[in-house]
Design an enzyme around this catalytic site. Structure first.
Site, PDB file in Angstrom:
ATOM      1  N   ARG A   1      10.768 -29.996  -3.109  1.00 27.75           N
ATOM      2  CA  ARG A   1       9.633 -29.640  -1.813  1.00 27.75           C
ATOM      3  C   ARG A   1      10.574 -29.299  -1.012  1.00 27.75           C
ATOM      4  O   ARG A   1      10.044 -29.068   0.373  1.00 27.75           O
ATOM      5  CB  ARG A   1       9.288 -31.062  -0.990  1.00 27.75           C
TER       6      ARG A   1
ATOM      7  N   LYS B   1       9.558 -14.642   5.463  1.00 29.62           N
ATOM      8  CA  LYS B   1       8.222 -14.685   4.055  1.00 29.62           C
ATOM      9  C   LYS B   1       9.357 -14.747   2.483  1.00 29.62           C
ATOM     10  O   LYS B   1      10.243 -13.608   2.087  1.00 29.62           O
ATOM     11  CB  LYS B   1       7.690 -12.969   3.961  1.00 29.62           C
TER      12      LYS B   1
ATOM     13  N   GLU C   1      12.149   1.656   6.891  1.00 31.60           N
ATOM     14  CA  GLU C   1      11.988   0.212   7.477  1.00 31.60           C
ATOM     15  C   GLU C   1      12.604   0.869   8.771  1.00 31.60           C
ATOM     16  O   GLU C   1      11.576   0.305   9.547  1.00 31.60           O
ATOM     17  CB  GLU C   1      12.073  -0.496   6.711  1.00 31.60           C
TER      18      GLU C   1
ATOM     19  N   LYS D   1      12.205  -6.126  14.562  1.00 31.66           N
ATOM     20  CA  LYS D   1      11.701  -7.272  13.504  1.00 31.66           C
ATOM     21  C   LYS D   1      11.778  -8.233  13.941  1.00 31.66           C
ATOM     22  O   LYS D   1      10.299  -9.377  14.526  1.00 31.66           O
ATOM     23  CB  LYS D   1      11.874  -7.230  12.184  1.00 31.66           C
TER      24      LYS D   1
ATOM     25  N   GLU E   1       2.090 -14.682  10.655  1.00 29.03           N
ATOM     26  CA  GLU E   1       0.512 -13.448  10.086  1.00 29.03           C
ATOM     27  C   GLU E   1      -0.545 -13.748  11.088  1.00 29.03           C
ATOM     28  O   GLU E   1      -1.253 -13.337   9.932  1.00 29.03           O
ATOM     29  CB  GLU E   1       1.318 -12.441   9.062  1.00 29.03           C
TER      30      GLU E   1
ATOM     31  N   ARG F   1       2.192  -9.831  14.234  1.00 30.79           N
ATOM     32  CA  ARG F   1       3.262  -9.686  12.939  1.00 30.79           C
ATOM     33  C   ARG F   1       2.636  -8.331  12.457  1.00 30.79           C
ATOM     34  O   ARG F   1       3.733  -7.231  11.300  1.00 30.79           O
ATOM     35  CB  ARG F   1       3.187 -10.758  12.142  1.00 30.79           C
TER      36      ARG F   1
ATOM     37  N   ASN G   1       2.748  -3.262   9.260  1.00 31.41           N
ATOM     38  CA  ASN G   1       2.285  -2.910   7.968  1.00 31.41           C
ATOM     39  C   ASN G   1       2.229  -1.663   8.554  1.00 31.41           C
ATOM     40  O   ASN G   1       1.747  -0.260   7.966  1.00 31.41           O
ATOM     41  CB  ASN G   1       0.446  -3.368   8.787  1.00 31.41           C
TER      42      ASN G   1
ATOM     43  N   HIS H   1       2.460   1.272   6.251  1.00 33.26           N
ATOM     44  CA  HIS H   1       2.243   0.542   4.957  1.00 33.26           C
ATOM     45  C   HIS H   1       0.959   0.874   4.126  1.00 33.26           C
ATOM     46  O   HIS H   1       1.016   0.678   2.788  1.00 33.26           O
ATOM     47  CB  HIS H   1       2.589  -0.893   4.944  1.00 33.26           C
TER      48      HIS H   1
ATOM     49  N   HIS I   1       1.470   2.099   0.786  1.00 33.34           N
ATOM     50  CA  HIS I   1       1.295   1.228  -0.295  1.00 33.34           C
ATOM     51  C   HIS I   1       0.153   2.181  -1.557  1.00 33.34           C
ATOM     52  O   HIS I   1       0.898   2.126  -2.756  1.00 33.34           O
ATOM     53  CB  HIS I   1       0.682   0.086  -0.599  1.00 33.34           C
TER      54      HIS I   1
ATOM     55  N   HIS J   1       9.781   2.283  -2.541  1.00 36.87           N
ATOM     56  CA  HIS J   1       9.136   2.005  -1.488  1.00 36.87           C
ATOM     57  C   HIS J   1       9.483   2.764  -0.203  1.00 36.87           C
ATOM     58  O   HIS J   1       8.472   2.979   0.413  1.00 36.87           O
ATOM     59  CB  HIS J   1       9.741   0.383  -1.212  1.00 36.87           C
TER      60      HIS J   1
HETATM   61  N1  GLY Z   1       7.514  -6.832   5.825  1.00 36.48           N
HETATM   62  C1  GLY Z   1       6.737  -7.074   6.585  1.00 36.48           C
HETATM   63  C2  GLY Z   1       6.967  -8.266   7.037  1.00 36.48           C
HETATM   64  O1  GLY Z   1       7.675  -9.285   6.544  1.00 36.48           O
HETATM   65  O2  GLY Z   1       5.468  -9.037   8.004  1.00 36.48           O
END
Ligand code: GLY
Length: 350
Positions: free
Chosen positions: A106, A128, A170, A210, A220, A224, A228, A231, A235, A250
């Protein structure tokens, strides 16, 4: 909460201090084939007799099979709820390692030490974690912050130029979200002459942009989504290139995505044409165009309509009024996107 990110070129000392404070029952270090060979030996003094778990290098291994293998090795090593995992590698290692740690018993504590620029300015910070699943990128995962992230530029000198450029895209995105000054500073960089890499400063500014966005909206829910920028188109270009059997990095896709989305920003929000041209020239000179013709538009639009960022099938982009002034959740029509792609091709000379 602001994530604990340490910028230093003395990784051994930073890691020793952090592990000393966490007092774990045991330490597990997750590496891939590359970082096991080239980075791990330099950290021996800090990790002592930690259990080393190695996964193959490459995004294709960011899978449930790899997660299962790592969980099994953790059990075999007697890891407990009080163990700490150190993720040493690029985005694949920190994403997968963060997920493994967040779900084992957990959730156990973990530390990220990103060894690529992309990992340092993006994947390694912001909480993330996740893996690819059923053909979709980052389909399964959780939000969970690392206890600490240690960022050092000493790993970047040996990166291949394509990897450096990929991470820089980025940074360019963060610069555009931050301010015109930061954008100007970044596009004044000569990417091939890579002395800029040794300045932790430029990396730190990028991470801080960031962090300020993630701190305001960690899960998000809205803001957040600014991250994007570039992107939605990026993408789609990345997926199209993969489908054609000619994959691009990327960052290359994001750089071309930034140009196209700056065109859209100019069309709909009056983003200054001078900055659009500066950006397009930088991307054309340093990355080159990803070649597309109007025959590719239906596939590209299809990818964009199916993008994770789309709420109900519409094309959704983050756009800019100017550098430092972004607007999230812009719905873009197919016609607008096709016009932007036409202008992208003109600007990139294809
Ligand atoms: N890569 C975008 C974010 O971390 O939200």
């Amino acid at each position: 909460m602001l994530q604990n990110v340490k910028f230093t070129n003395d990784v051994v000392q930073a890691l020793s201090i952090i592990l000393g404070a966490l007092q774990p029952s045991s330490v597990l270090v997750l590496v891939d084939d590359n970082t096991r060979l080239h980075v791990l030996p330099h950290l021996k003094q800090a990790i002592g007799d930690a259990t080393v778990i190695c996964i193959p290098a490459g995004e294709q291994y960011k899978s449930l099979e790899t997660v299962t293998k790592v969980w099994n090795e953790m059990i075999a090593a007697g890891a407990t709820r009080q163990s700490v995992m150190v993720n040493l590698g690029g985005g694949t290692v920190t994403d997968l390692g963060g997920f493994v740690a967040s779900t084992f018993k957990r959730g156990i504590r973990f530390i990220n030490i990103p060894t690529t620029i992309l990992g340092a300015v993006d994947a390694g910070v912001g909480g993330k974690t996740g893996i690819d699943f059923s053909g979709f990128k980052n389909e399964i995962g959780v939000f969970r912050n690392a206890e600490s992230v240690i960022i050092s530029s000493c790993f970047f000198n040996t990166l291949p130029i394509e990897e450096i450029k990929s991470g820089f895209a980025e940074m360019l995105k963060h610069g555009m979200l931050n301010s015109h000054d930061e954008f100007s500073r970044l596009i004044g960089t000569d990417l091939v002459k890579n002395d800029w890499i040794n300045s932790l400063d430029i990396i730190e500014n990028s991470v801080k942009t960031k962090q300020s966005i993630v701190t305001a909206d960690p899960m998000e829910q809205g803001l957040r989504r600014a991250l994007n920028l570039g992107h939605t188109v990026g993408h789609a270009l990345e997926s199209l290139s993969l489908k054609r059997g000619k994959p691009v990095t990327h960052g290359h896709a994001v750089a071309c995505g930034l140009v196209t989305e700056a065109v859209l920003s100019h069309m709909t929000l009056k983003f200054p044409s001078e900055d659009l041209h500066l950006l397009a020239t930088f991307v054309r000179d340093h990355y080159g165009a990803i070649n597309i013709t109007c025959k590719d538009y239906p596939s590209l639009l299809q990818f964009m309509h199916h993008d994770k960022k789309s709420r109900s099938g519409e094309i959704n982009c983050t756009l800019l009024r100017q550098c430092g002034d972004f607007v999230i959740d812009n719905v873009v029509s197919d016609n607008e996107m096709q016009t932007a792609l036409d202008i992208y091709r003109d600007l990139m000379g294809i």
